[in-house]
Design a protein around this motif. Structure first.
Motif, PDB file in Angstrom:
ATOM      1  N   CYS A   1       0.843  -1.364   0.080  1.00 21.77           N
ATOM      2  CA  CYS A   1       0.000  -0.110   0.171  1.00 21.77           C
ATOM      3  C   CYS A   1       1.046   1.277   0.069  1.00 21.77           C
ATOM      4  O   CYS A   1       1.517   1.612   1.035  1.00 21.77           O
ATOM      5  CB  CYS A   1      -0.933   0.021   1.200  1.00 21.77           C
ATOM      6  SG  CYS A   1      -2.187   1.326   1.274  1.00 21.77           S
ATOM      7  N   PRO A   2       1.028   1.738  -1.006  1.00 24.05           N
ATOM      8  CA  PRO A   2       1.721   3.231  -1.138  1.00 24.05           C
ATOM      9  C   PRO A   2       0.842   4.353  -0.316  1.00 24.05           C
ATOM     10  O   PRO A   2      -0.305   4.218  -0.364  1.00 24.05           O
ATOM     11  CB  PRO A   2       1.951   3.483  -2.730  1.00 24.05           C
ATOM     12  CG  PRO A   2       1.107   2.239  -3.333  1.00 24.05           C
ATOM     13  CD  PRO A   2       0.459   1.710  -2.548  1.00 24.05           C
ATOM     14  N   LEU A   3       1.652   5.248   0.327  1.00 21.32           N
ATOM     15  CA  LEU A   3       1.082   6.227   1.280  1.00 21.32           C
ATOM     16  C   LEU A   3       1.418   7.601   0.705  1.00 21.32           C
ATOM     17  O   LEU A   3       2.698   7.741   0.612  1.00 21.32           O
ATOM     18  CB  LEU A   3       1.393   6.166   2.602  1.00 21.32           C
ATOM     19  CG  LEU A   3       0.914   4.752   3.412  1.00 21.32           C
ATOM     20  CD1 LEU A   3       1.140   4.702   4.754  1.00 21.32           C
ATOM     21  CD2 LEU A   3      -0.665   4.554   3.093  1.00 21.32           C
TER      22      LEU A   3
ATOM     23  N   ALA B   1       5.335 -14.047  -0.095  1.00 18.49           N
ATOM     24  CA  ALA B   1       4.045 -14.521  -0.034  1.00 18.49           C
ATOM     25  C   ALA B   1       3.556 -15.224  -1.130  1.00 18.49           C
ATOM     26  O   ALA B   1       4.342 -15.068  -2.313  1.00 18.49           O
ATOM     27  CB  ALA B   1       2.978 -13.479   0.597  1.00 18.49           C
ATOM     28  N   ASP B   2       2.576 -15.861  -1.159  1.00 17.20           N
ATOM     29  CA  ASP B   2       2.069 -16.732  -2.122  1.00 17.20           C
ATOM     30  C   ASP B   2       1.065 -15.737  -3.139  1.00 17.20           C
ATOM     31  O   ASP B   2       1.364 -15.812  -4.379  1.00 17.20           O
ATOM     32  CB  ASP B   2       1.043 -17.715  -1.844  1.00 17.20           C
ATOM     33  CG  ASP B   2       1.640 -18.840  -1.058  1.00 17.20           C
ATOM     34  OD1 ASP B   2       2.783 -19.653  -1.494  1.00 17.20           O
ATOM     35  OD2 ASP B   2       1.505 -18.968   0.120  1.00 17.20           O
ATOM     36  N   ILE B   3       0.497 -14.803  -2.357  1.00 21.00           N
ATOM     37  CA  ILE B   3      -0.256 -13.760  -3.279  1.00 21.00           C
ATOM     38  C   ILE B   3       0.117 -12.235  -2.719  1.00 21.00           C
ATOM     39  O   ILE B   3       0.248 -11.909  -1.600  1.00 21.00           O
ATOM     40  CB  ILE B   3      -1.829 -14.106  -2.901  1.00 21.00           C
ATOM     41  CG1 ILE B   3      -2.039 -15.288  -3.248  1.00 21.00           C
ATOM     42  CG2 ILE B   3      -2.479 -12.730  -3.565  1.00 21.00           C
ATOM     43  CD1 ILE B   3      -3.570 -15.795  -2.857  1.00 21.00           C
ATOM     44  N   ILE B   4       0.336 -11.516  -3.727  1.00 23.57           N
ATOM     45  CA  ILE B   4       0.482  -9.937  -3.327  1.00 23.57           C
ATOM     46  C   ILE B   4      -0.649  -9.271  -3.620  1.00 23.57           C
ATOM     47  O   ILE B   4      -1.535  -9.539  -4.732  1.00 23.57           O
ATOM     48  CB  ILE B   4       1.534  -9.435  -4.065  1.00 23.57           C
ATOM     49  CG1 ILE B   4       1.265  -9.824  -5.692  1.00 23.57           C
ATOM     50  CG2 ILE B   4       2.857  -9.691  -3.582  1.00 23.57           C
ATOM     51  CD1 ILE B   4       2.418  -9.005  -6.685  1.00 23.57           C
ATOM     52  N   VAL B   5      -1.063  -8.457  -2.514  1.00 18.07           N
ATOM     53  CA  VAL B   5      -2.536  -7.756  -2.689  1.00 18.07           C
ATOM     54  C   VAL B   5      -2.070  -6.196  -2.841  1.00 18.07           C
ATOM     55  O   VAL B   5      -1.357  -5.531  -1.870  1.00 18.07           O
ATOM     56  CB  VAL B   5      -3.330  -8.015  -1.443  1.00 18.07           C
ATOM     57  CG1 VAL B   5      -4.503  -6.975  -1.515  1.00 18.07           C
ATOM     58  CG2 VAL B   5      -3.862  -9.266  -1.634  1.00 18.07           C
ATOM     59  N   PHE B   6      -2.677  -5.518  -3.791  1.00 18.90           N
ATOM     60  CA  PHE B   6      -2.255  -3.824  -4.055  1.00 18.90           C
ATOM     61  C   PHE B   6      -3.644  -3.141  -3.513  1.00 18.90           C
ATOM     62  O   PHE B   6      -4.606  -3.615  -4.114  1.00 18.90           O
ATOM     63  CB  PHE B   6      -1.910  -3.654  -5.339  1.00 18.90           C
ATOM     64  CG  PHE B   6      -0.770  -4.328  -5.970  1.00 18.90           C
ATOM     65  CD1 PHE B   6       0.452  -4.044  -5.389  1.00 18.90           C
ATOM     66  CD2 PHE B   6      -0.679  -4.930  -7.268  1.00 18.90           C
ATOM     67  CE1 PHE B   6       1.659  -4.707  -5.815  1.00 18.90           C
ATOM     68  CE2 PHE B   6       0.558  -5.265  -7.785  1.00 18.90           C
ATOM     69  CZ  PHE B   6       1.908  -5.208  -7.061  1.00 18.90           C
ATOM     70  N   VAL B   7      -3.248  -2.357  -2.733  1.00 20.30           N
ATOM     71  CA  VAL B   7      -4.563  -1.491  -2.125  1.00 20.30           C
ATOM     72  C   VAL B   7      -4.056   0.068  -2.212  1.00 20.30           C
ATOM     73  O   VAL B   7      -2.815   0.360  -1.961  1.00 20.30           O
ATOM     74  CB  VAL B   7      -4.925  -1.828  -0.805  1.00 20.30           C
ATOM     75  CG1 VAL B   7      -5.861  -1.037  -0.092  1.00 20.30           C
ATOM     76  CG2 VAL B   7      -4.969  -3.370  -0.399  1.00 20.30           C
ATOM     77  N   THR B   8      -5.061   0.862  -2.491  1.00 21.57           N
ATOM     78  CA  THR B   8      -4.637   2.150  -2.424  1.00 21.57           C
ATOM     79  C   THR B   8      -5.063   2.805  -1.004  1.00 21.57           C
ATOM     80  O   THR B   8      -6.106   2.168  -0.255  1.00 21.57           O
ATOM     81  CB  THR B   8      -5.481   3.065  -3.521  1.00 21.57           C
ATOM     82  OG1 THR B   8      -6.873   2.793  -3.415  1.00 21.57           O
ATOM     83  CG2 THR B   8      -4.898   2.752  -4.913  1.00 21.57           C
ATOM     84  N   GLN B   9      -4.716   3.962  -0.839  1.00 23.34           N
ATOM     85  CA  GLN B   9      -4.794   4.281   0.670  1.00 23.34           C
ATOM     86  C   GLN B   9      -6.044   5.041   1.075  1.00 23.34           C
ATOM     87  O   GLN B   9      -6.722   4.854   2.149  1.00 23.34           O
ATOM     88  CB  GLN B   9      -3.791   5.723   0.985  1.00 23.34           C
ATOM     89  CG  GLN B   9      -3.918   6.673   0.029  1.00 23.34           C
ATOM     90  CD  GLN B   9      -3.097   7.822   0.826  1.00 23.34           C
ATOM     91  OE1 GLN B   9      -2.073   7.543   0.884  1.00 23.34           O
ATOM     92  NE2 GLN B   9      -3.223   9.133   0.277  1.00 23.34           N
ATOM     93  N   ASP B  10      -6.978   5.422  -0.055  1.00 24.55           N
ATOM     94  CA  ASP B  10      -8.086   6.114   0.068  1.00 24.55           C
ATOM     95  C   ASP B  10      -9.273   5.121   0.104  1.00 24.55           C
ATOM     96  O   ASP B  10     -10.500   5.557  -0.242  1.00 24.55           O
ATOM     97  CB  ASP B  10      -8.463   7.144  -0.891  1.00 24.55           C
ATOM     98  CG  ASP B  10      -8.121   6.648  -2.214  1.00 24.55           C
ATOM     99  OD1 ASP B  10      -7.619   5.419  -2.467  1.00 24.55           O
ATOM    100  OD2 ASP B  10      -8.568   7.566  -3.147  1.00 24.55           O
TER     101      ASP B  10
END
Length: 281
Positions: free
Chosen positions: A7-9, A79-88
């Motif tokens: 998660c980029p901030l 990890a087996d899975i990478i999860v991308f999330v945005t801060q908002d």
């Protein structure tokens, strides 16, 4: 399977505490690490992270890239899975992550993305409806004939990718992509016989209220992306935008949102002009 969240901030003081808490409350998923990458700013995000003993990496403004920051962290992941999330994004359910990664864990797809809804009563509400419907589906190369450019629709506001697949396909190829890095990867995945799952029961609230100038700037970047990745234009870039505009207009009229009807032509013009300018820069 294990999961790493990336998660980029940036100027995230209004989001970070609730976002982090929503990650920690997720059930039936093994979260290995949460990788926060904080771009330097003058707000209180860093202070909050330090006070809460939340691990993060700090980078300078000139080091930030939507694609390269994510790619670098993905390569660090074990990890087996990478999860991308945005801060908002706002995550209310403790099943968000479990539902998101389920198609990957069960072997139905190599990537997945969440349903996004908007809390604002604006045009974005209808674009979200069009792009994130109530029914789940899985997209593959076989859908190109019917879906065209929509075959490669993918959003890393809330998405998951099998890490080995991301590494095998070389992520974003080390490119500095200011926008549409998710579509860039989705194209590579689909064209390499991969599948992408849209998971309608993995829901995030992702809301904006862009000014016309902000819309223009975003679509100028989008136009530039399509110019630099012109192979995507063969799949009907203009047709995709036209279909979205028709849907939005119909929904405005259906719900008698007359204020939005006044906004509609200016909103769509800002998008179209931005795209055209970006394509010719």
């Amino acid at each position: 399977m294990t999961v790493d969240i990336i998660c980029p901030l940036y100027e995230a003081e209004a989001y970070i505490l609730s976002l982090h808490a929503s990650f920690l409350k997720q059930k039936e998923v093994i979260i290995n690490n949460i990788f926060y990458v904080l771009t330097e700013s003058k707000d209180k995000t860093e202070k909050i992270l330090l006070e809460q003993n939340i691990t993060f990496q700090k980078i300078k403004k000139e080091e930030f890239s939507h694609s390269l920051v994510r790619e670098k962290q993905a390569r660090k992941s074990t990890a087996d899975i990478i999860v991308f999330v945005t801060q908002d994004v706002i995550i209310d359910s403790d099943q968000w992550l479990k539902n998101l990664v389920e198609p990957i864990i069960t072997g139905k797809s190599e990537a997945a993305y969440s349903r996004q809804i908007s809390k604002f009563d604006n045009i974005e509400k209808y674009t979200r409806e069009k792009n994130y419907p109530a029914e789940s589906f899985i997209t593959s190369e076989a859908d190109i004939h019917d879906k065209g450019l929509k075959t490669f629709f993918f959003s890393d506001a809330s998405s998951a990718i099998l890490r080995n697949t991301f590494i095998k396909l070389n992520g974003y190829d080390g490119k500095n992509l200011p926008i549409n890095e998710d579509m860039y990867f989705a194209y590579k995945l689909i064209m390499n016989k991969g599948k992408i799952a849209y998971v309608s029961n993995s829901i995030v609230n992702h809301s904006h209220n862009f000014s016309l100038k902000e819309l223009y700037q975003r679509y100028k970047l989008t136009g530039k992306f399509f110019k630099e990745n012109s192979y995507l234009n063969r799949y009907g870039t203009n047709q995709s935008g036209g279909n979205l505009a028709k849907y939005v207009l119909k929904r405005i009229i259906d719900e008698k949102k007359w204020k939005l009807l006044f906004r509609f032509p200016f909103d769509m013009a800002a998008r179209l002009i931005g795209m055209k300018v970006g394509q010719y820069l």
